[in-house]
Motif scaffolding. Structure first.
Motif, short mmCIF file in Angstrom:
data_model
loop_
_atom_site.label_atom_id
_atom_site.label_comp_id
_atom_site.label_asym_id
_atom_site.label_seq_id
_atom_site.Cartn_x
_atom_site.Cartn_y
_atom_site.Cartn_z
N THR A 113 0.84 -1.20 0.00
CA THR A 113 0.00 0.00 0.00
C THR A 113 0.88 1.25 0.00
OG1 THR A 113 -1.78 -1.14 1.18
CG2 THR A 113 -1.79 1.27 1.24
N TYR A 114 0.51 2.21 -0.84
CA TYR A 114 1.28 3.44 -0.98
C TYR A 114 0.40 4.64 -0.65
CZ TYR A 114 4.56 0.33 -3.23
OH TYR A 114 5.42 -0.70 -3.47
N ALA A 115 0.99 5.60 0.04
CA ALA A 115 0.26 6.82 0.41
C ALA A 115 1.06 8.03 -0.04
CB ALA A 115 0.04 6.88 1.92
N ILE A 116 0.42 8.87 -0.87
CA ILE A 116 1.03 10.11 -1.36
C ILE A 116 0.46 11.25 -0.53
CG2 ILE A 116 1.40 11.61 -3.35
CD1 ILE A 116 0.51 9.15 -5.09
N SER A 117 1.31 11.99 0.14
CA SER A 117 0.82 13.10 0.97
C SER A 117 1.55 14.39 0.60
CB SER A 117 1.00 12.79 2.45
OG SER A 117 2.36 12.63 2.78
N TYR A 118 0.82 15.49 0.67
CA TYR A 118 1.39 16.80 0.40
C TYR A 118 0.37 17.86 0.82
CZ TYR A 118 -1.62 16.58 -3.76
OH TYR A 118 -2.70 16.45 -4.59
N THR A 119 0.75 19.12 0.73
CA THR A 119 -0.16 20.22 1.04
C THR A 119 -0.45 20.99 -0.23
OG1 THR A 119 0.78 20.40 3.26
CG2 THR A 119 -0.52 22.25 2.48
N ASP A 120 -1.72 21.40 -0.38
CA ASP A 120 -2.18 22.06 -1.61
C ASP A 120 -2.98 23.32 -1.27
OD1 ASP A 120 -3.38 21.91 -4.60
OD2 ASP A 120 -5.02 22.21 -3.18
N ILE A 121 -2.85 24.33 -2.13
CA ILE A 121 -3.70 25.52 -2.04
C ILE A 121 -3.71 26.22 -3.40
CG2 ILE A 121 -1.78 26.94 -1.20
CD1 ILE A 121 -3.84 28.69 0.27
N LEU A 122 -4.86 26.76 -3.77
CA LEU A 122 -4.95 27.61 -4.96
C LEU A 122 -4.62 29.01 -4.48
CD1 LEU A 122 -5.57 27.96 -7.93
CD2 LEU A 122 -8.00 28.13 -7.37
N GLN A 123 -3.34 29.34 -4.52
CA GLN A 123 -2.85 30.57 -3.92
C GLN A 123 -3.22 31.79 -4.76
OE1 GLN A 123 0.95 30.05 -1.92
NE2 GLN A 123 1.66 32.02 -2.74
N GLY A 124 -3.44 32.92 -4.08
CA GLY A 124 -3.74 34.17 -4.77
C GLY A 124 -5.19 34.57 -4.70
N PHE A 125 -6.02 33.74 -4.06
CA PHE A 125 -7.44 34.05 -3.87
C PHE A 125 -7.76 34.04 -2.38
CE2 PHE A 125 -7.00 32.12 -8.04
CZ PHE A 125 -7.73 32.98 -8.86
N ALA A 126 -8.79 34.78 -2.01
CA ALA A 126 -9.18 34.82 -0.61
C ALA A 126 -9.67 33.44 -0.17
CB ALA A 126 -10.29 35.85 -0.40
N GLY A 128 -11.83 30.55 0.98
CA GLY A 128 -13.26 30.35 0.85
C GLY A 128 -13.82 30.85 -0.47
N ALA A 129 -12.98 31.48 -1.29
CA ALA A 129 -13.45 31.94 -2.60
C ALA A 129 -13.80 30.74 -3.47
CB ALA A 129 -12.38 32.80 -3.27
N SER A 130 -14.55 30.99 -4.53
CA SER A 130 -15.11 29.89 -5.32
C SER A 130 -14.19 29.28 -6.37
CB SER A 130 -16.40 30.36 -6.01
OG SER A 130 -16.14 31.48 -6.85
N PRO A 131 -13.14 29.96 -6.85
CA PRO A 131 -12.35 29.35 -7.92
C PRO A 131 -11.75 27.99 -7.52
CG PRO A 131 -11.77 31.66 -7.66
CD PRO A 131 -12.64 31.28 -6.49
N THR A 151 -7.85 27.30 -0.12
CA THR A 151 -7.72 26.96 1.30
C THR A 151 -6.60 25.94 1.44
OG1 THR A 151 -10.10 27.27 1.66
CG2 THR A 151 -8.90 26.01 3.32
N VAL A 152 -5.74 26.13 2.43
CA VAL A 152 -4.67 25.17 2.67
C VAL A 152 -5.27 23.80 2.97
CG1 VAL A 152 -2.71 24.55 4.13
CG2 VAL A 152 -3.08 26.95 3.50
N THR A 153 -4.91 22.82 2.16
CA THR A 153 -5.53 21.49 2.27
C THR A 153 -4.47 20.40 2.33
OG1 THR A 153 -7.39 22.28 0.93
CG2 THR A 153 -7.18 19.90 1.23
N PRO A 154 -4.39 19.67 3.45
CA PRO A 154 -3.51 18.49 3.47
C PRO A 154 -4.15 17.39 2.61
CG PRO A 154 -4.03 19.26 5.70
CD PRO A 154 -4.99 19.93 4.76
N VAL A 155 -3.41 16.87 1.67
CA VAL A 155 -3.94 15.86 0.75
C VAL A 155 -3.28 14.51 1.05
CG1 VAL A 155 -4.24 15.19 -1.66
CG2 VAL A 155 -4.26 17.62 -1.02
#
Length: 230
Positions: A113-126, A128-131, A151-155
């Motif tokens: 079993t393999y687990a890929i983990s990282y942190t993600d965000i669509l930077q440059g928007f407020a 909770g914004a919709s993009p 939003t900063v999201t642990p994936v």
């Protein structure tokens, strides 16, 4: 000699039961990190498929650009919301759909079993914004569809390898492009492997007593049969 045969059959059954109880079971083992990249050693700046003499390599990182352009962000260059004081990668830099692939292959073993983990965000928007921007994460032949939001999201993406793949590459590939500037920003990437191994099941404490009891029943039957023949 029916009693002897019966006893032998009972003993044989007991032996088979013992063999069954000693059968193999699958036990999960501790996870091992097989790949990691936090981009802390990467040189901040823009990269494309022609960078570093046409290799597309990201200087100081275990990734290279395989399509369009990307940005390595860090202190003094937009900064990293999800990794303050550190570096990160923005998969959009220009009009294309940026893609990066690891320069190190990972051997995938069937059943592990393999687990890929990282942190993600669509930077440059407020926050909770919709993009949102869709992108794909793949390790070898396994592909995940992910959406980046402001939003900063642990994936965490996990799977069990159906077959062995040697030298599998980890890739991040954008699907959409909002404005040619803002894209999924990723940091702190790691891959862990959990191997499934075979372990013997301990003998139950009552098994020796069961074998003795079955042997005793066979001996009693034999004695009774012999007594009836005298």
């Amino acid at each position: 000699m029916v009693g002897v045969k019966t006893g032998a059959r009972l003993l044989k059954a007991a032996g088979l039961a013992g063999t069954f109880l000693l059968g193999a079971t699958v036990a999960a083992q501790a996870s091992t990190i097989v790949f990691s990249e936090d981009f802390s050693g990467a040189t901040v700046g823009s990269y494309n498929t022609g960078s570093n003499g046409g290799t597309g390599d990201i200087t100081g990182a275990k990734f290279k650009v395989t399509d369009a352009d990307i940005d390595v962000l860090g202190p003094g260059n937009f900064n990293c919301v999800a990794n303050p004081g550190g570096n990160c990668v923005d998969l959009i830099c220009g009009g294309g759909k940026g893609t990066i692939a690891s320069t190190i292959g990972i051997d995938l073993h069937a059943g592990d079993t393999y687990a890929i983990s990282y942190t993600d965000i669509l930077q440059g928007f407020a926050p909770g914004a919709s993009p949102s921007i869709a992108y794909k994460v793949s390790l070898g032949s396994t592909v995940f569809d992910v959406a980046s939001i402001p939003t900063v999201t642990p994936v965490l993406l996990s799977f069990t390898a159906a077959s062995t793949e040697l030298g599998a590459l980890l890739t991040f590939s954008t699907v959409g492009n909002i404005d040619g500037v803002h894209g999924p920003v990723i940091s702190g990437i790691s891959i862990s492997e959990t191997a499934a191994t075979v372990a013997a099941t301990p003998i139950p404490a009552t098994l020796p007593f069961l074998v003795s009891a079955l042997g005793g029943l066979g001996l009693v039957g034999w004695r009774r049969k012999r007594a009836g023949q005298i």
